[in-house]
Design a protein around this motif. Structure first.
Motif, short mmCIF file in Angstrom:
data_model
loop_
_atom_site.label_atom_id
_atom_site.label_comp_id
_atom_site.label_asym_id
_atom_site.label_seq_id
_atom_site.Cartn_x
_atom_site.Cartn_y
_atom_site.Cartn_z
N ALA A 18 -95.87 26.26 63.20
CA ALA A 18 -95.82 24.84 62.51
C ALA A 18 -96.92 25.19 61.26
O ALA A 18 -96.36 24.84 60.12
N LYS A 22 -95.81 24.84 57.24
CA LYS A 22 -96.42 23.99 56.25
C LYS A 22 -97.35 24.58 54.99
O LYS A 22 -97.11 24.26 54.20
N SER A 33 -93.58 15.24 50.85
CA SER A 33 -93.75 14.96 52.42
C SER A 33 -95.09 14.22 52.84
O SER A 33 -94.89 13.39 53.52
N THR A 83 -90.27 12.59 61.70
CA THR A 83 -89.60 12.73 60.45
C THR A 83 -89.92 14.13 59.92
O THR A 83 -89.74 14.39 58.76
N GLY A 84 -90.99 14.73 60.42
CA GLY A 84 -91.56 16.16 59.91
C GLY A 84 -92.31 15.91 58.60
O GLY A 84 -92.64 16.92 57.87
N ASP A 86 -95.92 15.25 56.29
CA ASP A 86 -97.29 15.65 56.50
C ASP A 86 -98.16 14.85 56.35
O ASP A 86 -98.67 14.37 55.23
N CYS A 178 -100.84 14.92 68.13
CA CYS A 178 -99.82 15.75 67.61
C CYS A 178 -99.53 17.24 68.82
O CYS A 178 -98.27 17.60 68.86
#
Length: 308
Positions: A18, A22, A33, A83-84, A86, A178
């Motif tokens: 991930a 990112k 985001s 929702t992804g 950041d 997380c």
């Protein structure tokens, strides 16, 4: 008893992957985001403030009303992760692990930190000033008094070093949320994993740099005495940001990378379960979906017709 969840090693690999994704995302998408993440967390901050606006409980049972507020606040991070979006505090862990794995350059990690920070600030201010402020959501008592009291306790009362230390504890728990969110396979398990550490940090009053982007500017907007923009930068951003970086990058990212990924071989993670075989070894097998299972159990039908 078996648990349908990823192992810590698998979680760290997922976190690293991930972080790579990112860190290599287009910067305009990173900013949008992270702006979304700032907006979503600001909504949760508003819910927390409205819950705190209970004068009788503040005078007679402050611990109880803080606990209730802490129980509702975690929906903000749930919306962000699912929702992804950041959040800079989460990316302190994700991109640090990716950089330690040598899958992401350090300079890309730092750029991602900077862009997500400013995006989170833009989103938080959009909701705090435009929606809450001009919308006059907290313009009357007891809500206005709750905002002023909360902002004063966050900015005026504690010293610089106290806020920094609270920031470490805060993002230690946020990044654990997380971690647990990535560990669960089902939606319910992800939400539960996210909820508990966030409840913990809010219930003890730790400082989150992005949450402060809503709490303190909103306090300034409604007229909190002794709080200025300069004070907010000095005590609301700088010590909290440093503490959040240490909590996420060192206490979570670096520690768990050292424990589970240093000198470990890569593991298969996507869509796999671990099962023990008769000789005590662990093998990884892909689950078959219902269609494949039914197809295997049914008889094969041979079509009749001319061959070509």
């Amino acid at each position: 008893m078996t648990f349908d969840a990823l192992s810590p090693e698998e979680v760290l690999l997922a976190v690293s992957n991930a972080g790579v994704k990112k860190g290599n995302m287009r910067l305009d998408k990173v900013f949008l985001s992270s702006t979304s993440a700032g907006c979503l967390l600001a909504f949760a901050c508003g819910t927390s403030l409205s819950t705190d606006a209970s004068p009788w409980y503040q005078d007679n049972a402050p611990g109880l009303i803080r606990t209730i507020s802490a129980l509702v606040f975690p929906y903000g991070l749930c919306m962000i992760i699912l929702t992804g979006a950041d959040l800079c505090t989460g990316t302190f862990m994700y991109t640090t692990v990716a950089a330690l794995q040598r899958q992401l350059p350090w300079w890309k990690m730092l750029i991602h930190w900077a862009v997500t920070f400013w995006g989170n600030l833009a989103g938080s201010l959009f909701v705090a000033i435009l929606i809450f402020g001009y919308g006059d959501v907290f313009g009357a008592d007891p809500y206005k008094s709750a905002v002023i009291t909360f902002a004063t306790k966050k900015q005026v009362t504690p010293d610089f070093h106290m806020i920094l230390l609270r920031g470490i504890g805060c993002n230690w728990l946020v990044c654990l949320a997380c971690f647990f969110g990535a560990q669960g396979r089902s939606l319910a398990s992800k939400i539960m994993g996210i909820w508990l550490p966030i409840f913990a940090f809010v219930s003890v009053g730790f400082d989150h740099v992005v949450a402060n982007m809503t709490f303190i500017p909103l306090g300034i907007w409604v007229g909190a005495p002794d709080i200025t923009v300069g004070l907010y930068i000095w005590k609301g951003i700088i010590p909290t940001l440093i503490g959040n970086i240490l909590g996420g990058a060192i206490f979570c990212g670096t520690y768990y990378w050292y424990m589970y990924l240093l000198n470990f071989d890569d593991l298969a993670i996507a869509g796999n379960k671990k099962t023990d075989d008769p000789v005590g070894q662990t093998r990884v097998s892909k689950e078959k979906n219902d269609i494949e299972a039914s197809a295997e159990s049914s008889h094969q039908v041979t079509a009749v017709g001319p061959s070509h």
